[in-house]
Design a protein around this motif. Sequence first.
Motif, PDB file in Angstrom:
ATOM      1  N   THR A 272      30.073  30.313 -25.035  1.00 37.78           N
ATOM      2  CA  THR A 272      31.543  30.280 -25.082  1.00 37.78           C
ATOM      3  C   THR A 272      32.183  31.546 -24.504  1.00 37.78           C
ATOM      4  O   THR A 272      33.380  31.743 -24.645  1.00 37.78           O
ATOM      5  CB  THR A 272      32.018  30.109 -26.538  1.00 37.78           C
ATOM      6  N   GLY A 273      31.365  32.398 -23.887  1.00 40.84           N
ATOM      7  CA  GLY A 273      31.919  33.612 -23.295  1.00 40.84           C
ATOM      8  C   GLY A 273      32.037  34.769 -24.262  1.00 40.84           C
ATOM      9  O   GLY A 273      32.788  35.719 -24.039  1.00 40.84           O
ATOM     10  N   PHE A 274      31.278  34.709 -25.350  1.00 43.28           N
ATOM     11  CA  PHE A 274      31.270  35.748 -26.385  1.00 43.28           C
ATOM     12  C   PHE A 274      31.111  37.135 -25.761  1.00 43.28           C
ATOM     13  O   PHE A 274      31.800  38.083 -26.123  1.00 43.28           O
ATOM     14  CB  PHE A 274      30.126  35.454 -27.360  1.00 43.28           C
ATOM     15  N   PHE A 275      30.191  37.240 -24.783  1.00 40.33           N
ATOM     16  CA  PHE A 275      30.007  38.500 -24.063  1.00 40.33           C
ATOM     17  C   PHE A 275      30.662  38.480 -22.678  1.00 40.33           C
ATOM     18  O   PHE A 275      31.013  39.522 -22.143  1.00 40.33           O
ATOM     19  CB  PHE A 275      28.517  38.820 -23.911  1.00 40.33           C
ATOM     20  N   THR A 276      30.812  37.290 -22.092  1.00 38.86           N
ATOM     21  CA  THR A 276      31.381  37.193 -20.731  1.00 38.86           C
ATOM     22  C   THR A 276      32.755  37.842 -20.655  1.00 38.86           C
ATOM     23  O   THR A 276      33.051  38.577 -19.703  1.00 38.86           O
ATOM     24  CB  THR A 276      31.520  35.712 -20.301  1.00 38.86           C
ATOM     25  N   ILE A 277      33.598  37.554 -21.646  1.00 39.82           N
ATOM     26  CA  ILE A 277      34.982  38.058 -21.610  1.00 39.82           C
ATOM     27  C   ILE A 277      35.025  39.593 -21.666  1.00 39.82           C
ATOM     28  O   ILE A 277      35.623  40.230 -20.784  1.00 39.82           O
ATOM     29  CB  ILE A 277      35.837  37.418 -22.735  1.00 39.82           C
ATOM     30  N   PRO A 278      34.376  40.249 -22.667  1.00 43.09           N
ATOM     31  CA  PRO A 278      34.385  41.721 -22.646  1.00 43.09           C
ATOM     32  C   PRO A 278      33.685  42.307 -21.418  1.00 43.09           C
ATOM     33  O   PRO A 278      34.046  43.386 -20.956  1.00 43.09           O
ATOM     34  CB  PRO A 278      33.667  42.117 -23.937  1.00 43.09           C
ATOM     35  N   MET A 279      32.698  41.600 -20.876  1.00 46.10           N
ATOM     36  CA  MET A 279      32.049  42.068 -19.644  1.00 46.10           C
ATOM     37  C   MET A 279      33.051  42.048 -18.491  1.00 46.10           C
ATOM     38  O   MET A 279      33.141  42.994 -17.705  1.00 46.10           O
ATOM     39  CB  MET A 279      30.836  41.181 -19.307  1.00 46.10           C
TER      40      MET A 279
ATOM     41  N   LYS B  83      39.539  30.752 -21.975  1.00 49.46           N
ATOM     42  CA  LYS B  83      39.661  32.117 -22.516  1.00 49.46           C
ATOM     43  C   LYS B  83      40.066  33.107 -21.424  1.00 49.46           C
ATOM     44  O   LYS B  83      40.894  33.987 -21.648  1.00 49.46           O
ATOM     45  CB  LYS B  83      38.336  32.565 -23.135  1.00 49.46           C
ATOM     46  N   ALA B  84      39.457  32.950 -20.248  1.00 52.46           N
ATOM     47  CA  ALA B  84      39.757  33.848 -19.126  1.00 52.46           C
ATOM     48  C   ALA B  84      41.216  33.698 -18.694  1.00 52.46           C
ATOM     49  O   ALA B  84      41.898  34.694 -18.414  1.00 52.46           O
ATOM     50  CB  ALA B  84      38.822  33.538 -17.957  1.00 52.46           C
ATOM     51  N   ARG B  85      41.689  32.450 -18.681  1.00 49.91           N
ATOM     52  CA  ARG B  85      43.081  32.194 -18.300  1.00 49.91           C
ATOM     53  C   ARG B  85      44.038  32.852 -19.296  1.00 49.91           C
ATOM     54  O   ARG B  85      45.016  33.483 -18.908  1.00 49.91           O
ATOM     55  CB  ARG B  85      43.328  30.687 -18.246  1.00 49.91           C
ATOM     56  N   GLU B  86      43.713  32.726 -20.576  1.00 46.57           N
ATOM     57  CA  GLU B  86      44.550  33.331 -21.624  1.00 46.57           C
ATOM     58  C   GLU B  86      44.652  34.834 -21.467  1.00 46.57           C
ATOM     59  O   GLU B  86      45.694  35.431 -21.723  1.00 46.57           O
ATOM     60  CB  GLU B  86      43.962  33.024 -23.008  1.00 46.57           C
ATOM     61  N   LYS B  87      43.565  35.463 -21.048  1.00 43.96           N
ATOM     62  CA  LYS B  87      43.527  36.923 -20.921  1.00 43.96           C
ATOM     63  C   LYS B  87      43.879  37.401 -19.510  1.00 43.96           C
ATOM     64  O   LYS B  87      43.864  38.601 -19.235  1.00 43.96           O
ATOM     65  CB  LYS B  87      42.148  37.450 -21.316  1.00 43.96           C
ATOM     66  N   GLY B  88      44.141  36.466 -18.616  1.00 40.52           N
ATOM     67  CA  GLY B  88      44.511  36.821 -17.248  1.00 40.52           C
ATOM     68  C   GLY B  88      43.356  37.381 -16.436  1.00 40.52           C
ATOM     69  O   GLY B  88      43.558  38.170 -15.517  1.00 40.52           O
TER      70      GLY B  88
ATOM     71  N   LEU C 279      31.404  26.124 -20.256  1.00 39.95           N
ATOM     72  CA  LEU C 279      32.064  26.824 -19.147  1.00 39.95           C
ATOM     73  C   LEU C 279      33.575  26.589 -19.168  1.00 39.95           C
ATOM     74  O   LEU C 279      34.349  27.474 -18.811  1.00 39.95           O
ATOM     75  CB  LEU C 279      31.470  26.375 -17.809  1.00 39.95           C
ATOM     76  N   ARG C 280      33.981  25.399 -19.630  1.00 39.41           N
ATOM     77  CA  ARG C 280      35.425  25.117 -19.745  1.00 39.41           C
ATOM     78  C   ARG C 280      36.063  26.013 -20.811  1.00 39.41           C
ATOM     79  O   ARG C 280      37.202  26.462 -20.655  1.00 39.41           O
ATOM     80  CB  ARG C 280      35.659  23.642 -20.101  1.00 39.41           C
ATOM     81  N   VAL C 281      35.324  26.270 -21.884  1.00 37.53           N
ATOM     82  CA  VAL C 281      35.815  27.168 -22.943  1.00 37.53           C
ATOM     83  C   VAL C 281      36.026  28.569 -22.362  1.00 37.53           C
ATOM     84  O   VAL C 281      37.047  29.214 -22.611  1.00 37.53           O
ATOM     85  CB  VAL C 281      34.824  27.218 -24.138  1.00 37.53           C
TER      86      VAL C 281
ATOM     87  N   LEU D 131      29.302  30.033 -32.382  1.00 38.10           N
ATOM     88  CA  LEU D 131      29.259  31.016 -31.296  1.00 38.10           C
ATOM     89  C   LEU D 131      30.481  31.934 -31.290  1.00 38.10           C
ATOM     90  O   LEU D 131      30.410  33.068 -30.846  1.00 38.10           O
ATOM     91  CB  LEU D 131      29.126  30.307 -29.944  1.00 38.10           C
ATOM     92  N   ASP D 132      31.615  31.415 -31.785  1.00 37.13           N
ATOM     93  CA  ASP D 132      32.843  32.210 -31.800  1.00 37.13           C
ATOM     94  C   ASP D 132      33.207  32.724 -33.195  1.00 37.13           C
ATOM     95  O   ASP D 132      34.298  33.222 -33.416  1.00 37.13           O
ATOM     96  CB  ASP D 132      34.014  31.377 -31.266  1.00 37.13           C
ATOM     97  N   SER D 133      32.290  32.602 -34.144  1.00 39.19           N
ATOM     98  CA  SER D 133      32.609  32.935 -35.530  1.00 39.19           C
ATOM     99  C   SER D 133      32.772  34.439 -35.764  1.00 39.19           C
ATOM    100  O   SER D 133      32.187  35.259 -35.065  1.00 39.19           O
ATOM    101  CB  SER D 133      31.514  32.408 -36.464  1.00 39.19           C
ATOM    102  N   LYS D 134      33.579  34.746 -36.781  1.00 42.12           N
ATOM    103  CA  LYS D 134      33.781  36.147 -37.182  1.00 42.12           C
ATOM    104  C   LYS D 134      32.475  36.740 -37.699  1.00 42.12           C
ATOM    105  O   LYS D 134      32.208  37.929 -37.537  1.00 42.12           O
ATOM    106  CB  LYS D 134      34.863  36.241 -38.271  1.00 42.12           C
ATOM    107  N   GLN D 135      31.658  35.870 -38.308  1.00 42.11           N
ATOM    108  CA  GLN D 135      30.364  36.313 -38.832  1.00 42.11           C
ATOM    109  C   GLN D 135      29.498  36.838 -37.680  1.00 42.11           C
ATOM    110  O   GLN D 135      28.888  37.897 -37.781  1.00 42.11           O
ATOM    111  CB  GLN D 135      29.666  35.136 -39.515  1.00 42.11           C
ATOM    112  N   ARG D 136      29.466  36.087 -36.579  1.00 41.35           N
ATOM    113  CA  ARG D 136      28.671  36.515 -35.425  1.00 41.35           C
ATOM    114  C   ARG D 136      29.271  37.770 -34.792  1.00 41.35           C
ATOM    115  O   ARG D 136      28.567  38.660 -34.357  1.00 41.35           O
ATOM    116  CB  ARG D 136      28.607  35.383 -34.395  1.00 41.35           C
ATOM    117  N   GLU D 137      30.591  37.824 -34.779  1.00 44.65           N
ATOM    118  CA  GLU D 137      31.278  38.979 -34.193  1.00 44.65           C
ATOM    119  C   GLU D 137      30.992  40.257 -34.981  1.00 44.65           C
ATOM    120  O   GLU D 137      30.814  41.323 -34.389  1.00 44.65           O
ATOM    121  CB  GLU D 137      32.787  38.708 -34.160  1.00 44.65           C
TER     122      GLU D 137
END
Length: 200
Positions: free
Chosen positions: A54-61, A85-90, A79-81, A21-27
Motif C-alpha cells: 500500500t506504499g507504506f514505505f513508497t510514500i516516505p521514500m 496516496k501519491a495524488r493526495e500528497k502531490g 498500486l491503485r492505493v 498494511l496501513d495500521s497504526k500498530q504496524r506504523e
Amino acid sequence: MNHILHCNQQDQKFLTKIAFLDSKQRESLIPPELLIQQMPIKKNHTLLDVGAGTGFFTIPMAESTTNKVYAIDPDQRMLRVIKDKAREKGLTNIMLIQDYIEDLSIESNSVDFAMASLILHEVSSLTKVLSIIFEVLRKGGHLLCIEYEKDDLIIEGPPMSIRISSEELKKTLSLIGFEIVKKTKINDAIYTVLAVKREM
C-alpha cells in the motif's frame, strides 16, 4: 451466486490486508519516516520499493528524493492505493510497476537504494531475487531488508517454514556480492539488514 460470494470473500481479504498494511500498530512497530531518514538516501537518488503493497514505505521514500521511486507489486489494487496516496500528497515521482520481483525489468546499475520489507520470505528463490536487486543497483548502492527472525519462540509472523533467519540472509547477500553494513533488531520478531553493492 457462488461467484459473487467468492468475489466478496476476495474483496474482504484484500481490505483486511490493506487495513493491516496501513495500521497504526504496524506504523508504531516500523516507523516508516524514521527508518527512511536513517538510510543513506540523497535528494537525487533513484529508489526501489520491492513488494510495495500500500506504499507504506513508497510514500516516505518519494518524499525523500526528487528522483524516481519505483514501486513494484504484482497486485494492481495495491498500486491503485499507492497512486491515490501519491495524488493526495502531490507526489509525481513514483513509477508504478505491476510485476513480480522475479520479472523486474529496470535498467541495470540504475538504482541507488532498494528496500525489501517483509517480502523476501514469500519469493520462490531468495538467491535469484537478491541477484536481480544486485543487478539493478549501482555500485555503492544500498539494499535494506526487513524480515521476521526464524526463531521458534517467536509466534508472531509468517509460518516458521518460510522464514529467513538473519544469518541465512546475511550469508546469501555476501555470496551474491553484497557487503553487510549492519544488522539491527526492530523488536524481538523483526530484524533489518542493510547491505551495500561493493565497489569492484
